[in-house]
Write an enzyme that holds these catalytic residues in place. Structure first.
Site, short mmCIF file in Angstrom:
data_model
loop_
_atom_site.label_atom_id
_atom_site.label_comp_id
_atom_site.label_asym_id
_atom_site.label_seq_id
_atom_site.Cartn_x
_atom_site.Cartn_y
_atom_site.Cartn_z
N GLY A 14 0.82 -1.22 0.00
CA GLY A 14 0.00 0.00 0.00
C GLY A 14 0.85 1.26 0.00
N ARG A 75 1.49 -4.93 -5.96
CA ARG A 75 1.44 -6.19 -5.22
C ARG A 75 1.85 -7.26 -6.24
NH1 ARG A 75 -2.59 -3.23 -2.16
NH2 ARG A 75 -1.72 -3.16 -0.07
N ASP A 106 4.09 -4.87 6.43
CA ASP A 106 4.29 -6.23 6.90
C ASP A 106 4.59 -7.24 5.78
OD1 ASP A 106 4.03 -7.58 9.41
OD2 ASP A 106 2.35 -8.65 8.48
N THR A 129 3.35 2.75 5.94
CA THR A 129 1.93 2.36 5.87
C THR A 129 1.12 3.33 6.72
OG1 THR A 129 0.31 0.76 6.70
CG2 THR A 129 2.50 0.57 7.60
N ILE A 130 -0.05 3.70 6.23
CA ILE A 130 -0.89 4.61 7.03
C ILE A 130 -1.46 3.91 8.26
CG2 ILE A 130 -1.49 6.06 5.04
CD1 ILE A 130 -4.33 4.75 5.18
N ASP A 131 -1.38 2.58 8.29
CA ASP A 131 -2.01 1.82 9.38
C ASP A 131 -1.22 1.85 10.70
OD1 ASP A 131 -4.05 1.09 7.70
OD2 ASP A 131 -3.09 -0.78 7.09
N ASP A 133 0.76 -0.25 11.84
CA ASP A 133 0.63 -1.55 12.52
C ASP A 133 1.90 -2.39 12.49
OD1 ASP A 133 0.55 -1.90 9.81
OD2 ASP A 133 -1.07 -3.37 9.81
N ARG A 166 -27.40 15.32 13.99
CA ARG A 166 -27.29 13.93 13.53
C ARG A 166 -26.14 13.16 14.18
NH1 ARG A 166 -28.47 15.35 7.29
NH2 ARG A 166 -30.70 14.95 7.42
N ARG A 175 -7.83 -2.45 8.35
CA ARG A 175 -8.54 -3.74 8.33
C ARG A 175 -8.26 -4.54 9.59
NH1 ARG A 175 -8.56 -3.81 2.59
NH2 ARG A 175 -6.38 -4.33 2.48
P1 ADP Z 1 2.28 -4.39 2.71
O1 ADP Z 1 3.76 -4.45 2.52
O2 ADP Z 1 1.75 -2.99 2.64
O3 ADP Z 1 1.83 -5.16 3.93
P2 ADP Z 1 1.30 -6.58 1.00
O4 ADP Z 1 0.91 -7.42 2.15
O5 ADP Z 1 0.37 -6.46 -0.15
O6 ADP Z 1 1.61 -5.06 1.43
O7 ADP Z 1 2.71 -7.11 0.46
C1 ADP Z 1 3.38 -6.47 -0.61
C2 ADP Z 1 4.11 -7.49 -1.44
O8 ADP Z 1 5.10 -8.16 -0.64
C3 ADP Z 1 3.26 -8.62 -1.99
O9 ADP Z 1 2.55 -8.26 -3.16
C4 ADP Z 1 4.31 -9.67 -2.30
O10 ADP Z 1 4.99 -9.37 -3.49
C5 ADP Z 1 5.29 -9.48 -1.13
N1 ADP Z 1 4.95 -10.46 -0.08
C6 ADP Z 1 3.99 -10.39 0.87
N2 ADP Z 1 3.94 -11.51 1.62
C7 ADP Z 1 4.91 -12.32 1.15
C8 ADP Z 1 5.36 -13.64 1.47
N3 ADP Z 1 4.82 -14.35 2.47
N4 ADP Z 1 6.39 -14.17 0.74
C9 ADP Z 1 6.94 -13.46 -0.26
N5 ADP Z 1 6.55 -12.23 -0.63
C10 ADP Z 1 5.57 -11.66 0.05
#
Ligand code: ADP
Length: 324
Positions: A14, A75, A106, A129-131, A133, A166, A175
């Protein structure tokens, strides 16, 4: 460990306001220390495809105030498989890239941690991330800007809410995490804040509706999208059924929370973390995330930040209850 001469930087998952400030800091700190810096476009997708460009000082001019990410994000399903990561590694070798800085959340750090182990290549994470978390840091890049965006929007909603007497249910992003809901809720003087980390919130909400809602000029109930009771629309519907006399509206703030010019705090945090990431690499660090704890830069093992959960600030939750 071999000397690091060329580094790559990517943004993944994100997007968040302030990512550009982090990219700028990585590029300029890298160049300051005599490194060559490459931008890997569209996260791991661009790494697999070799969509990699050199970044010079002037390439990151005029971006500190811009939201989004100039090298884009994506992604990438293929990166979940070993074959995908092998392709990505081959591209890094083609460009002679010795280490990678990943700005993301994450998921992005999970991928970085796996690839770092498989191919013995240093990865440094910057939390974006804006979250908010991510375990091991008080702030993630984008969290402060998103909080300000929510506050600005809710202040406007408050005007119409009080004019009509209101109750507004306002859904904010998050999420699995209620950081954004909680911090923005406190700042807006919300009458209720529902976050996924807290159970049985509906009972408190019912009590408020029964005893106090009618006496107030307006009420703002902030709901994190991942709340166990089912988001703002579901909760508003249930409350309306139980209290048909109340005038209730729902607003979902949606993607405006991700965009916009980063706040001064996000720009400064991103600049500090971007610079610290390069310095960590020069200090032979690998597989760590840069964090900010008590306003000091810290190093957190990547596998620890992905394994551990960060809880919302319980003192803030209590404060919210006291101040309603
Ligand atoms: P964020 O980094 O914001 O949490 P995502 O969870 O969508 O976003 O993860 C971003 C990208 O990181 C995924 O599209 C994928 O390419 C990679 N990724 C996430 N989880 C895994 C995993 N378990 N193994 C390998 N690559 C991963």
């Amino acid at each position: 460990m071999e000397e690091i001469r060329k580094i790559g930087v990517l943004t993944s998952g994100g997007d968040a306001p302030g990512m550009n400030a982090a990219i700028r800091a990585v590029v300029r700190t890298g160049i300051y220390h005599g490194l060559e810096v490459f931008g890997i476009k569209r996260g791991y997708q661009g790494m697999i495809e070799g969509d990699i460009i050199p970044l010079a000082t002037q390439d990151v001019s005029g971006i500190i105030q811009r939201g989004g990410t100039i090298i884009q994000t994506a992604r990438c399903k293929e990166f979940h498989q070993y074959e995908g990561r092998k392709k990505a590694y081959d591209q890094l070798m083609k460009f002679d890239i010795d280490a990678v800085i990943v700005i993301g959340g994450d998921g992005s750090f999970t991928g970085a941690s796996i690839m770092s182990k498989e191919f013995d290549i240093p990865f440094i994470g910057i939390p974006g991330t804006i979250d908010n978390d991510l375990y091991g840091t008080d702030y993630t890049i984008g969290y402060d800007t998103a909080t300000n965006t929510v506050v600005e929007a809710v202040d406007k909603i408050r005007d119409t809410a009080s004019s009509h007497g209101r109750i507004f249910f306002v859904e904010v992003m998050g999420r699995e995490a209620g950081f954004l809901a909680l911090r923005s809720g406190i700042a807006c003087g919300a009458e209720g804040i529902l976050v996924p980390e807290e159970k049985k919130q509906l009972d408190k909400l019912r009590k408020y509706m029964a005893e106090r809602a009618a006496k107030k000029k307006s009420s703002i109930i902030i709901v994190a999208e991942g709340d166990e009771e089912g988001g703002a629309i579901g909760i508003a519907k249930r409350i309306k059924e139980e209290f048909p006399e109340l005038s209730i509206r729902t607003t979902i703030l949606g993607h405006i929370q991700r965009g916009g010019s980063p706040s001064a705090l996000d720009r400064i945090n991103a600049s500090r973390m971007g610079s610290a990431a390069v310095e960590a690499l020069l200090d032979d660090q690998k597989s760590i995330m840069i964090g900010l704890v008590n306003n000091e830069i810290v190093h957190v093992p990547l596998n620890k930040t992905v394994k551990m959960d960060k809880d919302v600030d319980r003192n803030l939750l209590r404060l919210a209850e006291v101040l309603i």
